[in-house]
Scaffold this motif. Sequence first.
Motif, PDB file in Angstrom:
ATOM      1  N   GLU A 724       3.640  18.569  13.221  1.00 29.99           N
ATOM      2  CA  GLU A 724       3.133  17.700  14.292  1.00 29.99           C
ATOM      3  C   GLU A 724       4.216  17.422  15.336  1.00 29.99           C
ATOM      4  O   GLU A 724       4.361  16.306  15.835  1.00 29.99           O
ATOM      5  N   SER A 725       5.019  18.454  15.635  1.00 33.17           N
ATOM      6  CA  SER A 725       6.065  18.305  16.657  1.00 33.17           C
ATOM      7  C   SER A 725       6.011  19.504  17.596  1.00 33.17           C
ATOM      8  O   SER A 725       5.376  20.519  17.300  1.00 33.17           O
ATOM      9  N   GLU A 726       6.690  19.387  18.723  1.00 31.52           N
ATOM     10  CA  GLU A 726       6.740  20.469  19.692  1.00 31.52           C
ATOM     11  C   GLU A 726       7.960  21.340  19.399  1.00 31.52           C
ATOM     12  O   GLU A 726       9.016  21.199  20.008  1.00 31.52           O
ATOM     13  N   ASN A 727       7.790  22.237  18.452  1.00 32.34           N
ATOM     14  CA  ASN A 727       8.820  23.225  18.100  1.00 32.34           C
ATOM     15  C   ASN A 727      10.135  22.571  17.662  1.00 32.34           C
ATOM     16  O   ASN A 727      11.208  23.146  17.829  1.00 32.34           O
ATOM     17  N   GLU A 728      10.065  21.372  17.081  1.00 34.34           N
ATOM     18  CA  GLU A 728      11.263  20.731  16.564  1.00 34.34           C
ATOM     19  C   GLU A 728      11.577  21.300  15.183  1.00 34.34           C
ATOM     20  O   GLU A 728      10.680  21.458  14.350  1.00 34.34           O
ATOM     21  N   ARG A 729      12.849  21.624  14.945  1.00 34.11           N
ATOM     22  CA  ARG A 729      13.240  22.263  13.692  1.00 34.11           C
ATOM     23  C   ARG A 729      14.435  21.552  13.062  1.00 34.11           C
ATOM     24  O   ARG A 729      15.342  21.105  13.766  1.00 34.11           O
ATOM     25  N   LEU A 730      14.403  21.482  11.727  1.00 34.79           N
ATOM     26  CA  LEU A 730      15.560  21.019  10.957  1.00 34.79           C
ATOM     27  C   LEU A 730      16.251  22.252  10.375  1.00 34.79           C
ATOM     28  O   LEU A 730      15.589  23.142   9.829  1.00 34.79           O
ATOM     29  N   THR A 731      17.573  22.311  10.494  1.00 38.61           N
ATOM     30  CA  THR A 731      18.302  23.494  10.038  1.00 38.61           C
ATOM     31  C   THR A 731      19.462  23.099   9.127  1.00 38.61           C
ATOM     32  O   THR A 731      20.050  22.034   9.276  1.00 38.61           O
ATOM     33  N   ARG A 732      19.779  23.980   8.199  1.00 36.81           N
ATOM     34  CA  ARG A 732      20.959  23.846   7.348  1.00 36.81           C
ATOM     35  C   ARG A 732      21.478  25.243   7.035  1.00 36.81           C
ATOM     36  O   ARG A 732      20.731  26.225   7.079  1.00 36.81           O
ATOM     37  N   ARG A 733      22.747  25.321   6.676  1.00 35.95           N
ATOM     38  CA  ARG A 733      23.341  26.564   6.210  1.00 35.95           C
ATOM     39  C   ARG A 733      23.935  26.344   4.827  1.00 35.95           C
ATOM     40  O   ARG A 733      24.499  25.292   4.539  1.00 35.95           O
ATOM     41  N   VAL A 734      23.818  27.366   3.990  1.00 34.01           N
ATOM     42  CA  VAL A 734      24.363  27.333   2.640  1.00 34.01           C
ATOM     43  C   VAL A 734      25.249  28.557   2.459  1.00 34.01           C
ATOM     44  O   VAL A 734      24.819  29.684   2.734  1.00 34.01           O
ATOM     45  N   GLN A 735      26.481  28.325   2.020  1.00 29.44           N
ATOM     46  CA  GLN A 735      27.415  29.415   1.775  1.00 29.44           C
ATOM     47  C   GLN A 735      27.328  29.839   0.307  1.00 29.44           C
ATOM     48  O   GLN A 735      27.367  29.000  -0.595  1.00 29.44           O
ATOM     49  N   VAL A 736      27.226  31.156   0.067  1.00 31.31           N
ATOM     50  CA  VAL A 736      27.141  31.698  -1.287  1.00 31.31           C
ATOM     51  C   VAL A 736      28.283  32.685  -1.477  1.00 31.31           C
ATOM     52  O   VAL A 736      28.503  33.563  -0.637  1.00 31.31           O
ATOM     53  N   LYS A 737      29.007  32.528  -2.574  1.00 28.04           N
ATOM     54  CA  LYS A 737      30.140  33.411  -2.816  1.00 28.04           C
ATOM     55  C   LYS A 737      30.173  33.847  -4.268  1.00 28.04           C
ATOM     56  O   LYS A 737      29.550  33.237  -5.152  1.00 28.04           O
ATOM     57  N   LEU A 738      30.907  34.921  -4.499  1.00 23.59           N
ATOM     58  CA  LEU A 738      31.107  35.457  -5.839  1.00 23.59           C
ATOM     59  C   LEU A 738      32.354  34.822  -6.434  1.00 23.59           C
ATOM     60  O   LEU A 738      33.367  34.683  -5.744  1.00 23.59           O
ATOM     61  N   PRO A 739      32.323  34.412  -7.725  1.00 22.98           N
ATOM     62  CA  PRO A 739      33.519  33.823  -8.327  1.00 22.98           C
ATOM     63  C   PRO A 739      34.689  34.808  -8.315  1.00 22.98           C
ATOM     64  O   PRO A 739      34.503  36.022  -8.343  1.00 22.98           O
TER      65      PRO A 739
END
Length: 830
Positions: A724-739
């Motif tokens: 119910e918004s005009e193209n409003e977005r919530l964003t996050r980034r997650v970093q994934v690494k190998l031990p």
Amino acid sequence: MMHYFPLPLAEGALRRTFEWGRIQTNADWVLPILACAAVMLFVHYMYRRDAVELPRPLGWFLAALRIAVILGLLVLYLEPQWRLERDITRNSRAIFLIDASLSMGLSDKETASAAPAKNAGASRIGQVAATLSRTDLLEQLRKTHDVSIFQFNDDLLADRSLTLPKISGDKTAPPLPNSLRSASGERPSDKTLDWSEFLKPGGAETRLGQALRQLIHNERGAQLSGIVLVSDGGQNAGISPDAAAALAQEMKLPIFTVGLGSDKRPTDVRVSDLAMPARAYPGDKYTVTGYIQAQHMAGQVVTVELLSRPANSSVKEEGTGKVLESRVVTLGGDGEVIPVKFELTPAETGRSTLCFRVQAPPGDGNPADNFREAEIEIVDRKNRVLLFAGGPMRDYHFLRTLLFRDRSTDLDVLLQTAQPGMSQEGKVLDEFPATREAMFDYDCVVAFDPDWQALNAGQIGLLESWIAEQGGGMIAVAGPVNAGKVVSGWVQEKATQPIRNLYPVEFPRRLSALEGSANSSEEPLPLDFTREGQDADFLWLADTASASRQAWADFPGAFGFLPVRGIKPGATLYARLRDSRLGDDGDRPPYFAGQFYGSGSVFYLGSGEIWRLRALDENYFAQFYTKLIRHVSQGRLLRGSRRGVLLVGQDRYLLGNSVEVRAQLTDARLEPLKAPGVPLQMTAPDGGVQTLTLRPDPSRLGTFVGRFPAMLEGSYRLELPVPESENERLTRRVQVKLPELERENPQRNDALLAGIAKNAGPGGRYYIGMDSILGGEHPLVKELKDRTATVIQPESPDPQSEEGWLKWMMIALCSLLCLEWLIRRLMKLA
């Protein structure tokens, strides 16, 4: 729970057999027969003397009666038994032990196979999944054997195992168990099962030798044809595989090893990690640190760049942006990690994406891992923290000084035991916030064993609403003064139930055995971190997981703890106290635990003794609380919209871990959103896009939750369109690494795998690649010999039949004795 089929046993017809219970060998007959003969001779002598005046037939008859009784007693002594026996056919069994460590999630461009792999380009464990799903390997094996599939990484994974029974005659393969039903509710067969979903890499170590030895020990007594070990040979922890091979040799059990991956280290330069704050302030410097790792490029010179672009840019722009700074770096030896730091001073507020990129030289094997990205928000607003303490414990003193000197923090303090007019660092409060304006202005509350009973119902309600609806974060530090009053304190009061709901731990009941006060030890109790605790980067005391583990290992531990019952459902346990006197793992009280509460977060500390870290390094204390405050406050600090907030369990995950995502959303009227689900768009490091539906949390209106596995190394971008918004977005980034352990030696270890096959039981063989076990001179199906065996299984005798036989035998013996006695009385014998 193990996915297990009751294995069918071919049963023969019942046979009735007779045996003497006391006779095991022919020699066992000698003593009873001699004793019986001696007694019968004695009877004969007696009746020959007593029956001189009787007619001879009557004398013989009396002697026969006594001898019959003696023979009956002999029969009872020998324990006659009638047993039922059945021939049982025990099927031959073949076991697959599949390496599900994180190194099996790597993809190799080249292998040492004689022919190119059909599934080239897939990850190592993906090749296993493709072979099991696209070939008839399992079906061919099941014509002769029961087939069991086990997985391992840092342990043998009993909850991720599967047993498939032998296909008898012309019968088709039975479906897999109900626990493996697909989303549509169908029970798949071994062909239709999603093997890529069933076989998932995980774990920070590879304990190959330990898992193999445990499996062999557990399967003793089974009709084992052999064990098929599928691995890249990346043993990096636990006991040596030689111990497992020796046990297999003792049992004459062949092991067939299948090596996956390339036998060469790939020529590559990569950005292995990127560390930077999620939040900074105009005019304050912050540091961006990228970590570069190379193979077969030692001494080469590369250019490293730090780029920036708007945070809401499209996926196509990843790896690009405006160059802020650049450096020239000389690459180190194979596997050596080179940190490269950039210091920036922001001037404008807003969110942006920073890209750490290395310009790789010619010959780089994987250009896709040459950059890492993370988002940062520049805010012209300080972090507001309230220290709320029931008494002046040491953690309170040190943290108050630390935050007071921090330019990015506005500090308020409320010490319940302080005298009026007492001077303290920070703004001193006389009472807990009692209005929405005052409470909702904070980002984090650090509660040092406060007396929650001092708050009225309105203040308690404000705190709960601030955490659940406004994304507030609370760190709850237990102590002996207030939380330790398990009988009379706030832990039992009905009015403080909303406070107990906030805590991620269960407190003891009033009449429980744990009631009393907080416990203490004369010696420090070390912390025993769970897998989640080791992976949680906000608990790291150093830049890497291995360095942080060492720092925590040097920490002597805590003397005090609160005897709580355990963690709540849905909460995460990060660490327990390590002491055998406190019982098993399930009995030892939690020391670090956390949970989401609505859009906010609450973290629990078992006692206020983090100040002891200062004895190791003064920076450890500051690092711990700074990261922890930032973690629990993420719902406030990263709130990018009036309509909601997007949260993740943590910003950095290890490959194979499950990423927890939560969204707190409101509708256009700013009321909690009511919807059956909201779509979350996930962009993986390889550019692939998937949609995950977040489902409503039944315990909190407007909260939506979901999880997804982090199966690729790199940066995941999460986008949630606000309904119910005009193209409003919530964003996050997650970093994934190998031990680090799984990255040190990613190449296939031919020597180890070949040695296991050679040193185990006779008949073992080493294969390279999944294709090699399907054909060639020694296909696996022919190498696994049929070990089917038929054994005689005795059935338990019927106790009622045995009781009836003994009953009639005793009646007969008593009748014979009575008849003998009657005749002797009539004949007037003594």
